[in-house]
Design a protein around this motif. Structure first.
Motif, PDB file in Angstrom:
ATOM      1  N   SER A 101     -59.475 -27.500 -56.028  1.00 32.02           N
ATOM      2  CA  SER A 101     -59.403 -28.853 -56.874  1.00 32.02           C
ATOM      3  C   SER A 101     -59.593 -30.124 -55.869  1.00 32.02           C
ATOM      4  O   SER A 101     -59.792 -29.917 -54.585  1.00 32.02           O
ATOM      5  CB  SER A 101     -57.861 -29.125 -57.560  1.00 32.02           C
ATOM      6  OG  SER A 101     -57.133 -29.024 -56.523  1.00 32.02           O
ATOM      7  N   ALA A 227     -66.336 -27.411 -58.017  1.00 31.82           N
ATOM      8  CA  ALA A 227     -65.265 -28.390 -58.935  1.00 31.82           C
ATOM      9  C   ALA A 227     -65.949 -28.515 -60.298  1.00 31.82           C
ATOM     10  O   ALA A 227     -65.544 -28.474 -61.308  1.00 31.82           O
ATOM     11  CB  ALA A 227     -64.865 -29.487 -58.493  1.00 31.82           C
ATOM     12  N   THR A 231     -64.972 -27.111 -64.114  1.00 29.70           N
ATOM     13  CA  THR A 231     -64.633 -27.817 -65.232  1.00 29.70           C
ATOM     14  C   THR A 231     -65.447 -27.201 -66.491  1.00 29.70           C
ATOM     15  O   THR A 231     -64.845 -27.006 -67.595  1.00 29.70           O
ATOM     16  CB  THR A 231     -65.014 -29.398 -64.991  1.00 29.70           C
ATOM     17  OG1 THR A 231     -64.259 -29.702 -63.855  1.00 29.70           O
ATOM     18  CG2 THR A 231     -64.681 -29.936 -66.296  1.00 29.70           C
TER      19      THR A 231
END
Length: 284
Positions: A101, A227, A231
């Motif tokens: 993250s 990342a 998502t």
């Protein structure tokens, strides 16, 4: 028996409708693969599953309408395989995007990204130079960094305003140097070395103000792609889980209705056999 066949036909129609959001999710991932995430192969399993559900549902619908037991068998067994494949895809999507993250940065709204925070099959694939050459080229061609430009009164926005922006992972990882490097903001994609680079990250040396280079070779850029993929996959997986639960329920009901049809057919066949045996024979 007619009611059961109508029920199976209705369930096939519902499963056909459920294939649309699955296919739509695959197409959405495909569009992002061409513009943002830049990883081309991830959307194909979902597209194949969506198309398969459509085709199998139509076969089951035809079997219910024309009372074709073979097509109903094809529908039930094929749908079982498709549901298993969808379960596998959801588990795979969560497992390869589980770790990693963004890192909060003091006095910044946006996050920084480091490749060290990511591990596993997907991280290894993105970091592989063979794949990264294509991914970085895709990011460069998408002009994602150029689109960051903002101005106030004809001049680039101030550093204070830039620090308040919520950048996407790719923008943060690929279009600027890591904050720890100590570069001084000039505009969104031009940063001057400070009084001394304070960061020990090798990305500090990889950063270039050349607009064709920027941080496309940085680990932070690879982490930004990971990342962004995380998502995208998580959004699609949430929809897939809901659809999967509904598909399983529809499949259970369809299987029960099919077994009811088979039991009625067997009873009718046994009844006809008993009538044949009970029919009197006359000697001539």
């Amino acid at each position: 028996m007619a009611t059961s066949k109508h029920l199976i036909g209705f369930l096939n129609f519902l499963s056909f409708l459920l294939s649309i959001p699955i296919l739509g999710g695959g197409i959405w991932l495909s569009s992002r693969a061409n513009t943002t995430d830049c990883l081309q192969f991830l959307q194909w399993p979902l597209i194949i599953i969506g198309v398969s559900i459509m085709v199998v549902s139509l076969a089951g619908l035809a079997g219910a309408c024309y009372r074709n037991i073979f097509l109903m068998y094809v529908y039930l067994w094929s749908m079982f395989v498709i549901i298993a494949a969808l379960v596998g895809f959801v588990v795979f999507a969560y497992s390869v995007t589980e770790r990693g993250s963004g890192r909060p940065v003091m006095n910044r709204v946006y996050l920084d990204y480091s490749l060290q925070d990511y591990s596993g099959w997907l991280a290894d694939r993105v970091a592989d130079q063979r794949y990264w050459a294509k991914i970085s080229s895709c990011i460069r061609d998408s002009h994602v960094c150029r689109k960051m430009a903002r101005s106030a009164g004809g001049a680039p926005e101030s550093a204070d305003l830039f620090y308040l922006r919520k950048l996407t992972p790719v923008q943060s990882g690929c279009c600027k140097p890591p904050t720890s490097c100590g570069y001084t903001y000039m505009n969104e994609t031009y940063w001057a070395p400070g009084e001394g680079l304070t960061g020990i990250d090798t990305d500090c040396l990889r950063w270039s103000n050349d607009q064709l280079q920027l941080c496309y070779g940085c680990g932070s850029c690879k982490a930004g792609v990971l990342a962004s993929l995380k998502t995208s996959w998580r959004k699609v997986s949430v929809i897939n889980i809901v659809i999967l639960i509904i598909l399983v329920l529809l499949y259970v009901v369809a299987w029960a209705a099919f077994r009811h049809i088979k039991s009625i057919d067997n009873e009718e066949a046994h009844g006809e056999t008993r009538m044949e045996k009970a029919r009197p024979t006359y000697l001539i």
